[in-house]
Design a protein around this motif. Structure first.
Motif, PDB file in Angstrom:
ATOM      1  N   UNK A   3       0.845  -1.183   0.000  1.00  0.00           N
ATOM      2  CA  UNK A   3       0.000   0.000   0.000  1.00  0.00           C
ATOM      3  C   UNK A   3       0.884   1.237   0.000  1.00  0.00           C
ATOM      4  N   UNK A   4       0.562   2.182  -0.836  1.00  0.00           N
ATOM      5  CA  UNK A   4       1.314   3.422  -0.924  1.00  0.00           C
ATOM      6  C   UNK A   4       0.905   4.352   0.212  1.00  0.00           C
ATOM      7  N   UNK A   5       1.874   4.999   0.853  1.00  0.00           N
ATOM      8  CA  UNK A   5       1.538   5.927   1.932  1.00  0.00           C
ATOM      9  C   UNK A   5       0.733   7.118   1.421  1.00  0.00           C
ATOM     10  N   UNK A   6       0.757   7.363   0.125  1.00  0.00           N
ATOM     11  CA  UNK A   6      -0.075   8.432  -0.444  1.00  0.00           C
ATOM     12  C   UNK A   6      -1.557   8.073  -0.433  1.00  0.00           C
ATOM     13  N   UNK A  75       4.518   1.242   5.521  1.00  0.00           N
ATOM     14  CA  UNK A  75       4.063   0.257   4.538  1.00  0.00           C
ATOM     15  C   UNK A  75       5.120  -0.806   4.265  1.00  0.00           C
ATOM     16  N   UNK A  76       6.156  -0.843   5.084  1.00  0.00           N
ATOM     17  CA  UNK A  76       7.239  -1.809   4.914  1.00  0.00           C
ATOM     18  C   UNK A  76       8.468  -1.181   4.308  1.00  0.00           C
ATOM     19  N   UNK A  77       8.310  -0.059   3.646  1.00  0.00           N
ATOM     20  CA  UNK A  77       9.419   0.675   3.038  1.00  0.00           C
ATOM     21  C   UNK A  77       9.475   2.098   3.572  1.00  0.00           C
ATOM     22  N   UNK A  94      -5.750   2.785   5.310  1.00  0.00           N
ATOM     23  CA  UNK A  94      -6.212   1.651   4.497  1.00  0.00           C
ATOM     24  C   UNK A  94      -5.539   0.348   4.927  1.00  0.00           C
ATOM     25  N   UNK A  95      -5.900  -0.721   4.265  1.00  0.00           N
ATOM     26  CA  UNK A  95      -5.302  -2.027   4.559  1.00  0.00           C
ATOM     27  C   UNK A  95      -3.814  -2.008   4.229  1.00  0.00           C
ATOM     28  N   UNK A 133       4.355  -9.995   4.456  1.00  0.00           N
ATOM     29  CA  UNK A 133       3.073  -9.885   3.765  1.00  0.00           C
ATOM     30  C   UNK A 133       3.062  -8.792   2.707  1.00  0.00           C
ATOM     31  N   UNK A 134       3.929  -7.795   2.839  1.00  0.00           N
ATOM     32  CA  UNK A 134       3.916  -6.686   1.882  1.00  0.00           C
ATOM     33  C   UNK A 134       5.008  -6.803   0.825  1.00  0.00           C
TER      34      UNK A 134
END
Length: 135
Positions: A3-6, A75-77, A94-95, A133-134
């Protein structure tokens, strides 16, 4: 898929201003999802952390009804922090986003509107499992 932080949004909750006190309104059609659960955190010690998980399917709106606290999202990054301190702002998470809530002020109340009822299977509570998971 990461998922993008945007994709994280700050929502401005409609307020009806009145000399007797303001009224914030959240009703059907305003949020990016229909909510099925409402819960709130209060009396959280200033040195405590809440959250520490991600959701597989569930979306949430986080609101500081009173006081302030910080929401740190990853988001993992990438990582982004939001200071919530106004009851007319809701943070849409969001998810696929790891969240941690910290630095609670005295008397703060955190309200959460969730897209679904509680389901433990929807939670990822281990950070390493979240990172897997990401990928």
């Amino acid at each position: 898929m990461r998922t993008n932080l945007n994709d994280i949004q700050l929502l401005h909750i409609p307020v009806i201003e009145d000399t007797r006190g303001n009224l914030g309104v959240i009703q059907k059609g305003f949020l990016p999802f229909d909510f099925k659960r409402v819960y709130y955190l209060f009396d959280v010690p200033s040195n405590a952390f809440r959250g520490g998980h991600s959701h597989i399917h569930q979306h949430e709106i986080i609101i500081a009804l009173s006081g302030s606290f910080e929401v740190v999202l990853q988001n993992g990054t990438d990582k982004k922090a939001f200071l919530l301190n106004k009851p007319n702002l809701g943070l849409h998470v969001p998810t696929g986003i790891w969240r941690e809530l910290q630095n609670f002020s005295s008397g703060s109340v955190c309200l959460v509107l969730a897209s679904d009822v509680f389901d433990e299977a929807d939670y990822i509570r281990d950070y390493d499992a979240f990172l897997e998971s990401v990928k």
